[in-house]
Design a protein around this motif. Structure first.
Motif, mmCIF file in Angstrom:
data_model
loop_
_atom_site.group_PDB
_atom_site.id
_atom_site.type_symbol
_atom_site.label_atom_id
_atom_site.label_comp_id
_atom_site.label_asym_id
_atom_site.label_seq_id
_atom_site.Cartn_x
_atom_site.Cartn_y
_atom_site.Cartn_z
ATOM 1 N N TYR A 104 31.187 -13.330 31.921
ATOM 2 C CA TYR A 104 31.870 -12.574 30.858
ATOM 3 C C TYR A 104 32.154 -13.451 29.628
ATOM 4 C CZ TYR A 104 32.536 -9.295 34.678
ATOM 5 O OH TYR A 104 32.318 -8.434 35.720
ATOM 6 N N CYS A 105 32.495 -12.711 28.574
ATOM 7 C CA CYS A 105 32.964 -13.247 27.279
ATOM 8 C C CYS A 105 31.816 -13.757 26.416
ATOM 9 C CB CYS A 105 34.010 -14.346 27.451
ATOM 10 S SG CYS A 105 35.517 -13.714 28.236
ATOM 11 N N ALA A 106 31.811 -13.305 25.128
ATOM 12 C CA ALA A 106 30.767 -13.713 24.188
ATOM 13 C C ALA A 106 31.285 -13.674 22.740
ATOM 14 C CB ALA A 106 29.549 -12.809 24.338
ATOM 15 N N SER A 107 32.597 -13.934 22.546
ATOM 16 C CA SER A 107 33.149 -13.841 21.192
ATOM 17 C C SER A 107 32.746 -15.004 20.303
ATOM 18 C CB SER A 107 34.680 -13.749 21.254
ATOM 19 O OG SER A 107 35.213 -14.906 21.862
ATOM 20 N N ARG A 164 28.826 -20.890 27.668
ATOM 21 C CA ARG A 164 29.575 -21.176 28.900
ATOM 22 C C ARG A 164 29.321 -20.090 29.946
ATOM 23 N NH1 ARG A 164 34.537 -21.013 27.004
ATOM 24 N NH2 ARG A 164 34.272 -23.093 26.096
ATOM 25 N N SER A 165 29.300 -18.815 29.505
ATOM 26 C CA SER A 165 29.029 -17.717 30.441
ATOM 27 C C SER A 165 27.633 -17.869 31.063
ATOM 28 C CB SER A 165 29.152 -16.382 29.710
ATOM 29 O OG SER A 165 28.839 -15.307 30.563
ATOM 30 N N TRP A 166 26.655 -18.242 30.215
ATOM 31 C CA TRP A 166 25.281 -18.439 30.715
ATOM 32 C C TRP A 166 25.243 -19.590 31.711
ATOM 33 C CZ3 TRP A 166 21.639 -22.210 31.020
ATOM 34 C CH2 TRP A 166 20.322 -21.830 31.243
ATOM 35 N N TYR A 186 24.805 -12.261 31.649
ATOM 36 C CA TYR A 186 25.895 -13.077 31.108
ATOM 37 C C TYR A 186 26.425 -12.460 29.817
ATOM 38 C CZ TYR A 186 23.134 -14.880 27.225
ATOM 39 O OH TYR A 186 22.416 -14.981 26.058
ATOM 40 N N GLY A 187 27.575 -13.000 29.364
ATOM 41 C CA GLY A 187 28.155 -12.571 28.078
ATOM 42 C C GLY A 187 28.592 -11.122 28.056
#
Length: 551
Positions: A478-481, A488-490, A515-516
């Motif tokens: 999660y997270c892709a802001s 990091r998610s990848w 991811y993301g």
């Protein structure tokens, strides 16, 4: 001599006028502070404070008149008597005190002291026969001739109303000049003497008779020179007067007088101004010059009176006196307050605008595109809101969000959804049942390395996948802001898949790399069984390789 004095006076007026106009540039007078601040209570007298309070509270439209300064002045100038005997320029002086009653009208108490002189260059032969000033000194009519002359000491005290003519201005705040007119009344006393004898006490009969040349009078210049050379300046003989028939003050004739005049003041500062003024006085008295009437032939019974008058042209210096008060009001433009409020409101009470909204939906009629029923929410154009676009306003829609494929809808906004493709088929996920609920792996801080607990959970997942070789697993981070969060998610998803491939021996094509995503914890990676028809990528390149972390 008289022409030189008039020329000097005219030159002085031109000089002062040019000075006054030079003070005004670009519509603003140099040194002029403009109007006073109407909100300043320190210049409002106590008796007008109730009005000032009402004005400041907005319950009365007119500001209170301020306390304004007194003016005191001194002056000197040219004095002439207009009478039966031609006047000679003489001098006068005066002083006054002045107070404004309004912006246009003011009162002035004025005192003047002057010496007036006159000398006729035309001889009289019969007109003085009843004038004791001449007959008592040996002059005999009609044998002898007389050149009338006089010297009169004049004092007057008067109350004058002064009208300012140009302080109310529509196109600029102030001017360095103040033009005014005056009218007044008062009283004067005067005492007049005649120069009938020389310094030896001898009359001028021989001199006067010798001036009359054979064949007619000599020219005026010759007569003037002979009189000037032959007469002294004694003025020793009291002139004819009204005696006890008129009121006396200190032995001098007392008469009421009236004045008219004009003037212009040149502002030098907020405290000092220079004034050029001409005042003409009516006396209703015929003996200021010692001659009761104009000379007529002795046989003319139609002897008429023409009253004497006098004129005082002066140049004065005036001072404004007073503390905690504004300038005299004749220097202030009363329109300043109104114009400044129109241009830049400070005290103006401006009501809050009320715009019509006939349907009460919060959008004014000028922008409202619909008369909306009460209680219906609207958009910025005043149109009833319809979230799902099914034609039924939200306020009557029983199904606020109806999918497009379920439209059209009924009158209540409820749609009828068709059965999708494969409707009725078994859509159960056998792998989800076989694998069961898969764990979530948690990472610490910004680390991408698996903890021992995480490895233990993955070992359990690997065991289940070996027992169900047909099942695939979706690994979701999660997270892709930001770029850092995306990478990091990848990295964390990649770390789990690499571990399962390299340490547990599970084929890489059995994992979907995801991811993301949104909606989860940034430090958690979820694992779940893939749906039967679900498609996904088994390998995804790093979004930001330069930000990759190995631990």
């Amino acid at each position: 001599m008289a022409s030189k004095k008039y020329s000097f006076l005219a030159g002085a007026m031109c000089l002062l006028a040019s000075y006054g106009f030079a003070q005004t540039t670009g519509g603003t007078t140099t040194g002029n502070v403009g109007a006073y601040d109407v909100s300043d209570s320190s210049v409002v007298p106590s008796k007008r404070m109730p009005q000032h309070t009402e004005f400041m509270n907005g319950t009365y439209n007119y500001p209170a008149k301020p306390r304004n300064q007194w003016e005191v002045g001194v002056k000197g100038g040219l004095f002439t008597v207009s009478s039966d005997v031609p006047a000679q320029l003489s001098w006068g002086a005066g002083a006054h005190i002045r107070k404004a009653l309004g912006y246009v009208f003011s009162l002035r108490l004025n005192y003047m002291y002057a010496k007036g002189k006159g000398l006729s260059y035309v001889p009289a032969t019969t007109g003085y026969k009843n004038n004791i000033a001449w007959t008592a000194n040996g002059y005999t009519a009609p044998t002898d001739q007389v050149f009338y002359n006089f010297k009169s000491t004049v004092q007057d005290l008067s109350l004058e109303g002064i009208f300012s003519l140009n302080n109310i201005r529509f196109h600029k705040s102030k001017s360095g000049l103040n033009f005014y007119a005056l009218i007044g009344a008062g009283a004067m006393i005067y005492d007049t003497y005649v120069n009938a004898l020389n310094s030896n006490g001898t009359n001028y009969v021989g001199l006067f008779n010798g001036i009359n040349a054979t064949g007619g009078y000599k020219d005026r210049g010759d007569i003037k020179d002979q009189l000037k050379n032959g007469m002294d300046d004694s003025y020793e003989t009291p002139a004819e007067n009204e005696g006890n028939r008129r009121a006396k003050l200190w032995g001098q004739t007392l008469k009421p007088v009236g004045h008219v005049g004009v003037g212009v003041a040149f502002k030098l500062s907020n405290r000092v101004n220079l004034a050029l003024e001409d005042r003409f006085t009516f006396t209703k008295d015929d003996l200021m010059d010692g001659v009761r009437w104009q000379e007529h032939p002795a046989d003319d019974p139609a002897l008429t009176r023409d009253y004497d008058a006098y004129n005082f042209a002066s140049l004065g210096l005036n001072f404004n006196l007073g503390s905690k008060s504004v300038e005299p009001l004749w220097w202030i433009n009363p329109l300043d307050y109104a114009y400044s409020e129109i241009r830049n409101p400070r005290l103006m009470r401006i009501p809050k605008p009320v715009l019509p909204d006939s349907d009460g939906d919060g959008v004014t009629d000028q922008f409202d595109q619909e008369q909306t029923p009460a209680g219906c929410p609207v958009d910025s154009h005043g149109v009833s809101r319809d979230t799902d676009g099914d034609g039924v306003p939200d306020c009557r829609d029983k199904e606020v969000v109806t999918p497009t494929y379920c439209q059209p809808v009924d009158a209540d906004g409820v749609g009828k959804c068709p059965c999708p493709e494969g409707c009725g088929k078994d859509t159960s996920n056998a792998c989800a049942t076989a694998l069961g609920a898969l764990p979530s792996v948690t990472f610490s801080g910004s680390s991408v390395a698996l903890s021992n607990d995480g490895k233990s959970m993955l070992a359990s997942v690997a065991s289940r996948m070996r027992n169900n070789p047909e099942c695939r697993v979706v690994v979701t981070g999660y997270c892709a802001s930001s770029k850092a969060e995306q990478q990091r998610s990848w990295d964390r998803v990649n770390s789990i898949i690499n571990y399962m491939v390299e340490k547990e021996g599970i084929s890489a094509d059995r994992f979907y790399f995801n991811y993301g995503q949104e909606g989860g914890d940034c430090n958690t990676v979820d694992l779940r069984a893939a749906n039967p028809d679900e498609q996904g990528q088994t390998s995804v390149p790093a979004p930001h390789p330069n930000l990759r972390k190995s631990k």
